[in-house]
Structures are given as C-alpha cells and as structure tokens.
Scaffold this motif. Structure first.
Motif, mmCIF file in Angstrom:
data_model
loop_
_atom_site.group_PDB
_atom_site.id
_atom_site.type_symbol
_atom_site.label_atom_id
_atom_site.label_comp_id
_atom_site.label_asym_id
_atom_site.label_seq_id
_atom_site.Cartn_x
_atom_site.Cartn_y
_atom_site.Cartn_z
ATOM 1 N N TYR A 87 0.823 -1.217 0.000
ATOM 2 C CA TYR A 87 0.000 0.000 0.000
ATOM 3 C C TYR A 87 0.856 1.265 0.000
ATOM 4 O O TYR A 87 2.018 1.250 0.401
ATOM 5 C CB TYR A 87 -0.939 0.013 1.216
ATOM 6 N N GLU A 88 0.246 2.327 -0.460
ATOM 7 C CA GLU A 88 0.805 3.672 -0.396
ATOM 8 C C GLU A 88 -0.258 4.512 0.303
ATOM 9 O O GLU A 88 -1.394 4.589 -0.180
ATOM 10 C CB GLU A 88 1.095 4.203 -1.807
ATOM 11 N N SER A 89 0.065 5.096 1.452
ATOM 12 C CA SER A 89 -0.911 5.835 2.242
ATOM 13 C C SER A 89 -0.386 7.228 2.542
ATOM 14 O O SER A 89 0.816 7.410 2.765
ATOM 15 C CB SER A 89 -1.191 5.089 3.554
ATOM 16 N N ASN A 90 -1.283 8.197 2.552
ATOM 17 C CA ASN A 90 -0.879 9.568 2.832
ATOM 18 C C ASN A 90 -1.352 10.018 4.211
ATOM 19 O O ASN A 90 -0.557 10.497 4.997
ATOM 20 C CB ASN A 90 -1.418 10.513 1.749
ATOM 21 N N SER A 91 -2.625 9.825 4.506
ATOM 22 C CA SER A 91 -3.106 10.273 5.814
ATOM 23 C C SER A 91 -3.673 9.126 6.657
ATOM 24 O O SER A 91 -4.358 9.350 7.635
ATOM 25 C CB SER A 91 -4.130 11.408 5.660
ATOM 26 N N GLY A 92 -3.371 7.885 6.249
ATOM 27 C CA GLY A 92 -3.651 6.731 7.098
ATOM 28 C C GLY A 92 -4.835 5.853 6.723
ATOM 29 O O GLY A 92 -4.947 4.736 7.225
ATOM 30 N N PHE A 93 -5.706 6.303 5.837
ATOM 31 C CA PHE A 93 -6.888 5.501 5.515
ATOM 32 C C PHE A 93 -6.525 4.258 4.695
ATOM 33 O O PHE A 93 -7.052 3.180 4.943
ATOM 34 C CB PHE A 93 -7.939 6.354 4.797
ATOM 35 N N THR A 94 -5.627 4.407 3.739
ATOM 36 C CA THR A 94 -5.220 3.251 2.933
ATOM 37 C C THR A 94 -4.480 2.245 3.805
ATOM 38 O O THR A 94 -4.709 1.030 3.703
ATOM 39 C CB THR A 94 -4.356 3.694 1.742
ATOM 40 N N LYS A 95 -3.627 2.722 4.678
ATOM 41 C CA LYS A 95 -2.914 1.831 5.603
ATOM 42 C C LYS A 95 -3.915 1.066 6.473
ATOM 43 O O LYS A 95 -3.764 -0.137 6.697
ATOM 44 C CB LYS A 95 -1.954 2.634 6.479
ATOM 45 N N ARG A 96 -4.929 1.750 6.935
ATOM 46 C CA ARG A 96 -5.956 1.116 7.774
ATOM 47 C C ARG A 96 -6.673 0.003 7.018
ATOM 48 O O ARG A 96 -6.867 -1.100 7.550
ATOM 49 C CB ARG A 96 -6.941 2.198 8.210
ATOM 50 N N TYR A 97 -7.053 0.266 5.758
ATOM 51 C CA TYR A 97 -7.681 -0.779 4.944
ATOM 52 C C TYR A 97 -6.713 -1.939 4.713
ATOM 53 O O TYR A 97 -7.097 -3.107 4.796
ATOM 54 C CB TYR A 97 -8.138 -0.221 3.598
ATOM 55 N N ALA A 98 -5.451 -1.629 4.425
ATOM 56 C CA ALA A 98 -4.461 -2.679 4.165
ATOM 57 C C ALA A 98 -4.259 -3.561 5.400
ATOM 58 O O ALA A 98 -4.181 -4.791 5.291
ATOM 59 C CB ALA A 98 -3.135 -2.058 3.723
ATOM 60 N N GLU A 99 -4.176 -2.943 6.554
ATOM 61 C CA GLU A 99 -3.984 -3.718 7.780
ATOM 62 C C GLU A 99 -5.211 -4.582 8.098
ATOM 63 O O GLU A 99 -5.074 -5.710 8.558
ATOM 64 C CB GLU A 99 -3.657 -2.781 8.944
ATOM 65 N N THR A 100 -6.396 -4.058 7.827
ATOM 66 C CA THR A 100 -7.617 -4.851 8.042
ATOM 67 C C THR A 100 -7.650 -6.040 7.085
ATOM 68 O O THR A 100 -7.958 -7.167 7.490
ATOM 69 C CB THR A 100 -8.877 -3.972 7.856
ATOM 70 N N LEU A 101 -7.317 -5.798 5.812
ATOM 71 C CA LEU A 101 -7.293 -6.884 4.834
ATOM 72 C C LEU A 101 -6.241 -7.929 5.214
ATOM 73 O O LEU A 101 -6.485 -9.131 5.104
ATOM 74 C CB LEU A 101 -7.027 -6.325 3.428
ATOM 75 N N ALA A 102 -5.102 -7.476 5.695
ATOM 76 C CA ALA A 102 -4.042 -8.398 6.130
ATOM 77 C C ALA A 102 -4.531 -9.263 7.292
ATOM 78 O O ALA A 102 -4.294 -10.475 7.319
ATOM 79 C CB ALA A 102 -2.796 -7.609 6.532
ATOM 80 N N GLU A 103 -5.209 -8.649 8.223
ATOM 81 C CA GLU A 103 -5.736 -9.372 9.378
ATOM 82 C C GLU A 103 -6.734 -10.449 8.946
ATOM 83 O O GLU A 103 -6.736 -11.565 9.456
ATOM 84 C CB GLU A 103 -6.405 -8.374 10.318
ATOM 85 N N LYS A 104 -7.564 -10.130 7.976
ATOM 86 C CA LYS A 104 -8.614 -11.057 7.536
ATOM 87 C C LYS A 104 -8.087 -12.165 6.622
ATOM 88 O O LYS A 104 -8.695 -13.213 6.521
ATOM 89 C CB LYS A 104 -9.731 -10.285 6.840
ATOM 90 N N THR A 105 -6.966 -11.914 5.924
ATOM 91 C CA THR A 105 -6.442 -12.894 4.972
ATOM 92 C C THR A 105 -5.212 -13.641 5.469
ATOM 93 O O THR A 105 -4.872 -14.691 4.933
ATOM 94 C CB THR A 105 -6.058 -12.214 3.646
ATOM 95 N N GLY A 106 -4.518 -13.074 6.437
ATOM 96 C CA GLY A 106 -3.259 -13.660 6.888
ATOM 97 C C GLY A 106 -2.071 -13.262 6.028
ATOM 98 O O GLY A 106 -0.945 -13.681 6.284
#
Length: 161
Positions: free
Chosen positions: A6-25
């Motif tokens: 991911y590439e994140s500027n103010s944290g929303f993309t990072k938040r989605y990426a971390e949630t997806l990582a948590e759900k997929t492993g």
C-alpha cells in the motif's frame, strides 16, 4: 497472493491494508518496505490513495510486481461513477475496487495541504450548494472508512489464495 502493498498519505489506505491483512493472513507492507521484502514479480494486492483520480504508487507497483487486485482509496463516496472515473484514469489490467477513505488534514504536508486549501477557497468563491460537502471536507476533514467496503476485495483475495 504473496502480500498486500500500500501507499498511504493520511492513514486511511494503511488502515484498509492492515484490516485486509488481518482477515487474509497476508503480510501488509508500505510500498517502500515492500521493495525490500517482496520478491519481484510476486502476485500482490496493491492499495493506493487517490490524488487527481490517479492511484498513487500504482505505476511503481505494477513495474515491480504482478498486481492481481487493486484498491483505490479516496475522499469521494462509493458510486459506480466514481469507480469508473478512477478506472479510466489508471487503466488497471486487474480487478479494481474503490474504497471511501477520508481526509485527515492534520496529516497532510506541503504541496498537498496547499493545493487542498486553494481548491477549497476556489469552491467557496463559487458559492454553489453542490460544493458544500466538498468544502466541509476540505475544511474539517472526514472519515468514511468501513470494513464493509472491503467485502468484494476480500472475497476475490480469498478465492485467489
């Protein structure tokens, strides 16, 4: 799939990426981290924030890895029209998902903060009711993040694993 990048500027993309990582492993890495940790040519999910309809970091990512799924995180509401505008501007060769993120003005820096201020002032001068929501967002920020927006991307990733 090997990773979420991911590439994140103010944290929303990072938040989605971390949630997806948590759900997929799958591991989630920022674009700069991934250059050192994810082998060239690996199948990845790429997630980037939208600026002027372009998904930041996407051009770099597709040169380095095989982007099998793409997520664009932006300030606009979820709609077919907004999704098509971003697709047309980026021309992905893989499935693309639009995820409403938001705007955290306190995290913006330099050019982005200045440009946002200029756009807001321009919209205020036009004084049109249809710009009221955008002006409020550019002045106060906003958070539209929801795990529900990840459902389609999550289903695709789980199917390809």
């Amino acid at each position: 799939m090997k990773a979420i990048i991911y590439e994140s500027n103010s944290g929303f993309t990072k938040r989605y990426a971390e949630t997806l990582a948590e759900k997929t492993g799958l591991p989630a890495y920022s674009l700069s981290e991934a250059k050192k940790k994810v082998e060239k040519g690996a199948d990845v999910v790429f997630m980037g924030w939208v600026f002027a309809n372009k998904i930041t970091g996407f051009d770099k990512a597709k040169k380095q890895w095989n982007v099998c799924a793409l997520a664009a995180v932006g300030m606009n509401p979820l709609s077919d029209k907004n999704t098509e505008i971003v697709k047309d501007a980026n021309k992905p060769e893989c499935p693309m998902f639009y995820l409403p993120g938001g705007l955290d003005i306190s995290k913006l820096k330099g050019m982005y903060k200045m440009m946002l201020s200029m756009v807001r002032k321009s919209l205020e001068k036009e004084n049109k009711p249809e710009y009221d929501d955008a002006i409020k967002m550019f002045r106060d920020g906003g958070d539209f993040y929801s795990e529900e927006y990840l459902e389609g991307l999550l289903a695709l990733v789980m199917m390809k694993m």
